[in-house]
Design a protein around this motif. Sequence first.
Motif: not given
Length: 263
Positions: A92, A123-124, A126-127, A130, A138-139, A150, A154, A160
């Motif tokens: 990540q 990715v942490n 930030r949609a 990502a 996406l976390h 989200a 996406l 997610l």
Amino acid sequence: MAERITPGQVEGEPGGAPWDAAGVGGEPGSGVTPAWDGPGRRGSDEAARPERDGAWRRERLAASRLYLCTAIRPDLAGFADAVLGAGVDLIQLRDKQAEAGPLLEAAAVLRAAADRHGALFAVNDRADVALAAGADVLHLGQDDLPLGWARRILGDDVLLGRSTHDLGQAARAAAEPWDYLVAGPVWATATKPGRPATGTALLEAVADLDPPRPWFAIGGIDLDNLGQVTTAGATRIVVVRAITSAPDPAAATRALRDRLPSS
């Protein structure tokens, strides 16, 4: 199926302006090459990797045990190849201080490394990053973008994940359609200053909850205390400094991986 909003069509909050993805990471003169440039159009690594649809990603997630968060670092490409080759399943990009441009540059490096090793790239927070980077995952934390937004941005194929810090949050995440949840911090950690440690009691409670999808323990986990984590019922972990600060990150990865249950 969730409605997917493609780049250039992502809506803002009600009353806000649409988000123009064409200006992210690909602006003329920016020096940033996007890792993802629209549906069905990826970079040269596309032919080298399996079709990363939601089914493939969820199958890979189910088999995952070791999840690493890293900030941008000067040796990012070599570091990523070393740790992914040694057994990291998910890597990540988490850098709270970086702007979108540097994040996209780093994301392209991690995206390519994950492709080479058959791993997942996350990715942490930030949609937008990502989406632009073609991330697998996406976390999101408790105060980040809501699940519905989200998913709308996406689509259904991007996984997610949700951070949880007590049993109530974990139970809610387990009941909602998150692809995985993370429980902790088990011990105090510099990456979450001021957040109280949960101890292994939270891990025991989440293990008893038996979520229907994968879950990971997080927070100050290293080789010295990993036995307490697995004894509490966790079979998957998220680490940061145990690998990123190690003199030999690949050796640290192998040592952690060898101590984790295989299933």
